[in-house]
Design a protein around this motif. Structure first.
Motif, short mmCIF file in Angstrom:
data_model
loop_
_atom_site.label_atom_id
_atom_site.label_comp_id
_atom_site.label_asym_id
_atom_site.label_seq_id
_atom_site.Cartn_x
_atom_site.Cartn_y
_atom_site.Cartn_z
N LEU A 200 55.49 26.23 30.38
CA LEU A 200 54.90 27.19 29.51
C LEU A 200 53.62 26.52 29.24
O LEU A 200 53.57 25.56 28.42
CB LEU A 200 55.61 27.58 28.37
CG LEU A 200 55.16 28.54 27.40
CD1 LEU A 200 54.89 29.94 28.04
CD2 LEU A 200 56.30 28.84 25.87
N VAL A 201 52.50 27.16 29.45
CA VAL A 201 51.10 26.39 29.45
C VAL A 201 50.34 27.29 28.13
O VAL A 201 50.30 28.54 28.39
CB VAL A 201 50.42 26.51 30.71
CG1 VAL A 201 49.03 25.68 30.33
CG2 VAL A 201 51.07 25.87 31.66
N GLU A 202 49.93 26.81 27.19
CA GLU A 202 49.24 27.37 26.26
C GLU A 202 47.83 26.36 26.02
O GLU A 202 48.00 25.44 25.63
CB GLU A 202 50.14 27.36 25.03
CG GLU A 202 49.31 27.90 23.54
CD GLU A 202 48.76 29.19 23.75
OE1 GLU A 202 49.25 30.05 24.16
OE2 GLU A 202 47.28 29.33 23.16
N ALA A 203 46.65 27.25 25.93
CA ALA A 203 45.52 26.68 25.47
C ALA A 203 45.46 26.10 24.34
O ALA A 203 44.72 25.40 23.99
CB ALA A 203 44.22 27.57 26.22
N ILE A 207 52.24 26.92 20.15
CA ILE A 207 52.98 28.38 20.69
C ILE A 207 53.31 29.36 19.49
O ILE A 207 53.31 28.85 18.35
CB ILE A 207 54.39 28.07 21.27
CG1 ILE A 207 55.50 27.74 20.41
CG2 ILE A 207 54.37 27.11 22.43
CD1 ILE A 207 56.75 27.71 21.08
N LEU A 208 53.17 30.46 19.81
CA LEU A 208 53.36 31.60 18.94
C LEU A 208 52.33 31.65 17.51
O LEU A 208 52.98 31.49 16.61
CB LEU A 208 54.83 31.63 18.35
CG LEU A 208 55.74 32.03 19.56
CD1 LEU A 208 57.27 31.86 19.08
CD2 LEU A 208 55.66 33.41 20.08
N PRO A 209 51.02 31.51 17.93
CA PRO A 209 50.26 31.41 16.86
C PRO A 209 50.26 32.49 15.89
O PRO A 209 49.83 32.19 14.71
CB PRO A 209 48.58 31.29 17.62
CG PRO A 209 49.12 32.08 18.85
CD PRO A 209 50.51 31.75 19.03
N ALA A 210 50.78 33.66 16.23
CA ALA A 210 50.76 34.70 15.05
C ALA A 210 52.07 34.41 14.18
O ALA A 210 51.96 35.33 12.95
CB ALA A 210 50.93 36.00 15.65
N PHE A 211 52.63 33.68 14.29
CA PHE A 211 53.82 32.92 13.35
C PHE A 211 53.52 31.97 12.53
O PHE A 211 52.61 31.02 12.81
CB PHE A 211 55.02 32.81 13.99
CG PHE A 211 55.91 34.07 14.74
CD1 PHE A 211 56.68 34.88 14.14
CD2 PHE A 211 55.26 34.58 15.98
CE1 PHE A 211 57.53 36.12 14.67
CE2 PHE A 211 55.75 35.85 16.59
CZ PHE A 211 56.77 36.36 16.01
N SER A 216 57.04 28.62 14.60
CA SER A 216 56.69 28.33 15.44
C SER A 216 57.34 26.92 16.24
O SER A 216 57.71 26.75 17.19
CB SER A 216 55.04 28.14 15.42
OG SER A 216 54.63 27.43 16.62
N ALA A 217 57.44 26.02 15.20
CA ALA A 217 58.02 24.48 15.51
C ALA A 217 59.72 24.89 15.76
O ALA A 217 60.08 24.10 16.71
CB ALA A 217 58.12 23.72 14.23
#
Lengths: 428, 428
Positions: A200-203, A207-211, A216-217
């Protein structure tokens, strides 16, 4: 307003349907135009892509929903333009449709940030066809790995890359990992599907920046338990038939899924009004187009600011609230009552699932995670499904998957050409 | 025979699966090759084409069926040739597979009697993709008629032609008529779907020629009650985007379905042995290829004579009996016991349904028709479905359709290009 007021709604998503539902009893004729014959419950689309649900469990023929509303006409049509002077919508496949009030609720699709050439290699997830395409590629990768003699090709076939770690990306990666590690072992003889890699690649940095940070952790730890490799802080720089460039590193991977960007439908262009970077039409606080109180734009194709200046998020509850707001405005205008001046968004919470047993819910003050959150998520989604038959079917499919660990929608459909993997890269 | 005897089965239809099932406990390795990842319950395929059932209700991943049989390897592969000398099967997408015993159970497809150019205009019904194509065209025809302003085009859109009046043709015509006359009215505003015409064309003198005269006559009366126009004794002489030539008469009809002819798979060609007119391999009474006792051909791709000289029919029970026979032969050979000399077909009866409430059953001595036959037909088919989950799902779908009159699988999927019907004929 004249007596036989005609409301034309383009788009049968969450916003469009809520509007038409709420116009019940209002003395208007309604024409609902969509280029699909079905309303799609997009929040569960990733489960079709990952073989948990069948297509018919999360989509319903729009005209069937309004069979008991004789004032509602449903048309399968592709809108191509709007003439604001003659007040008509042009269709690719039929006559122009005249309106008194027009509501554009045409949604959004995925965006590749200027790299549209990645689209055939890394399909996104917006339509039923997208979901069956991803399902087909994921299943074919395991099948082809079982036949393949070359170890390097086999490893690339057994590497699945999901690009973008919002809720959709996290949900996709979680279920693909679960399928590889728990559902499929025992069915293959030449490969060990537990050796499959899900990346799972995220720039962005997490992950889940809206949370919130802690949720997220938690999601990160749960993904790790499922065997998903998460790579944050590095953008994807190329997608090819043979793999993906993550920063400067090439990862051989035959199955890529795009869950990163969103591009609004061309509604702003039809109206000739300004749009934001994602193509969303800039509408007023009352959701109307500048200078055209008879034209509303709602849902993912509209850019609307909240009172505090932050944008209304592009999620189903926001679209539904906007549809309800427009119905109230139309009703008030027809009845000559004061018209609500501005749409107010009420955030009800954010939800995401990680695999088959864990979820996170952010209600603002209350935050939940783990198995309880998963059950709340499941019950909420079954509640929002349309029709008793679908509720029953989805509940049954989930219970079946939960208890048996088996996925029930594992068909590869659409014509595929089978060939040696050495010959070419992309799976059909 | 050596100890590690390898049986390669090409084709996961009724014959191939019965064979693999019956080889349980026999000391052989089995490789089952199919170019699809699923076994398809073809007798109910017409219900997918006519929106009663979803694809996932009548098809199952083959490898899942054999997850508890470690000696069975399932490969998704396209067989392209057989080398009888080296005893190998060539695959388009992988290495050659060596066999000790080979069983070809590769089935049949539809045939257009030398008019393959009709195929895109008048799709047949053999695969899940065929079924979703027919479903899409039938549904799109109603949708496009609702948008269309030209009365002649609208009439052509609302005329559905089924070519061939065997069980499949009768079943398709019956359900399309029922859908037009009972399910869809009330959902359309501009057209009256009850005015739709369903025309069933048969070149022979009567419908359902495999049934007795009285059952055939009963089926004709039931079709008439459903509003199906039956035309017997006249062959179709042309199929175009705009309609069908029945003898010398042109019938404007935008949706054609082909249920007339059958063509065997190329198994006979792979083996270099003789075939009959329909391409079926001429095999011995013991189902082996001439001079090759290690090669069997079974099911729709084999031409086998019964004791009285009549051919074994190309239906599921015959294929299953042949699969079971070959399993007995392989077992007997391995155990050094006398090998059964000839396959004997036991006819168990013929069934066909007409719409949602009537069926005919011909058991030879006993003949049944009407509602009782429909219930027997339904229970028998649910019994033969694989897996408790599918049995439950299909029973539920049928009960739902029976009680509510609603069809639950009405999604149009696959990308369609919408356009004005005046521009061109064929629906996507």
């Amino acid at each position: 307003m004249q007596k036989d007021h005609h409301v034309v709604v383009v788009g049968g998503g969450f916003g469009g349907l809520q509007l038409v539902n709420d116009l019940k009893g209002v003395p208007v004729r309604v024409t609902l135009i969509d280029r699909r014959n079905h309303h799609l419950f997009q929040p569960l689309l990733y489960q079709v892509a990952t073989t948990v649900l069948a297509t018919s469990e999360i989509a319903w023929p729009i005209r069937h929903l309004y069979r008991d509303r004789p004032e509602v006409t449903t048309l399968l049509g592709e809108a191509t333009a709007v003439d604001k002077v003659t007040r008509t919508v042009m269709l690719a496949n039929g006559p122009a449709i005249a309106y008194d009030t027009l509501v554009l609720a045409t949604g959004a699709t995925h965006a590749y940030f200027g790299h549209d050439e990645w689209a055939p290699v890394a399909p996104g997830l917006k339509t039923l066809e997208d979901a069956t395409t991803i399902r087909r590629r994921v299943l074919l990768a395991f099948e082809q790995a079982e036949v393949e003699d070359d170890a390097a090709i086999r490893d690339a076939l057994l590497t699945f890359t999901v690009i973008g770690a919002g809720p959709t990306g996290v949900e996709l990666a979680g279920i693909i990992a679960e399928m590889a590690h728990r559902t499929l072992p025992g069915e293959f003889r030449r490969i060990d599907t537990r050796r499959a890699r899900v990346v799972l690649v995220e720039a962005g940095p997490r992950i889940l920046p809206a949370f919130s940070d802690d949720l997220s952790a938690y999601a990160l730890r749960e993904l790790d338990k499922l065997g998903v490799e998460v790579r944050t802080g590095t953008p994807v720089t190329d997608c090819t038939d043979f793999g993906v460039m993550i920063g400067d590193e090439f990862l051989p991977s035959r199955t890529l899924v795009w869950a990163a960007g969103v591009q609004a439908s061309p509604a702003a262009g039809w109206l000739g009004i300004e749009s934001d970077r994602a193509g969303r039409a800039l509408v007023g606080r009352d959701l109307t187009a500048p200078g055209h109180p008879e034209i509303f734009v709602i849902g993912d194709t509209a850019s609307v600011k909240q009172e505090d200046g932050s944008p209304v998020p592009g999620i189903a509850p926001a679209a539904k609230q906007q549809g309800a707001f427009v119905a109230r405005v139309i009703r008030a205008r027809l009845e000559g009552r004061p018209v609500p001046a501005a749409f107010r968004y009420r955030h009800q919470g954010s939800l995401a699932t990680i695999g088959r047993r864990a979820a996170i819910i952010d209600f603002g003050r209350i935050r939940l995670k783990g198995a309880l959150a998963w059950w709340i998520w499941g019950i909420a989604h079954i509640y929002f499904l349309i029709g008793t038959r679908s509720r029953f079917a989805v509940a049954w499919s989930w219970l079946w998957t939960y208890l048996s660990g088996q996925h029930s929608a594992r068909l590869i459909t659409q014509k595929e050409t089978l060939r040696k993997e050495g010959d070419a890269g992309r799976l059909p």
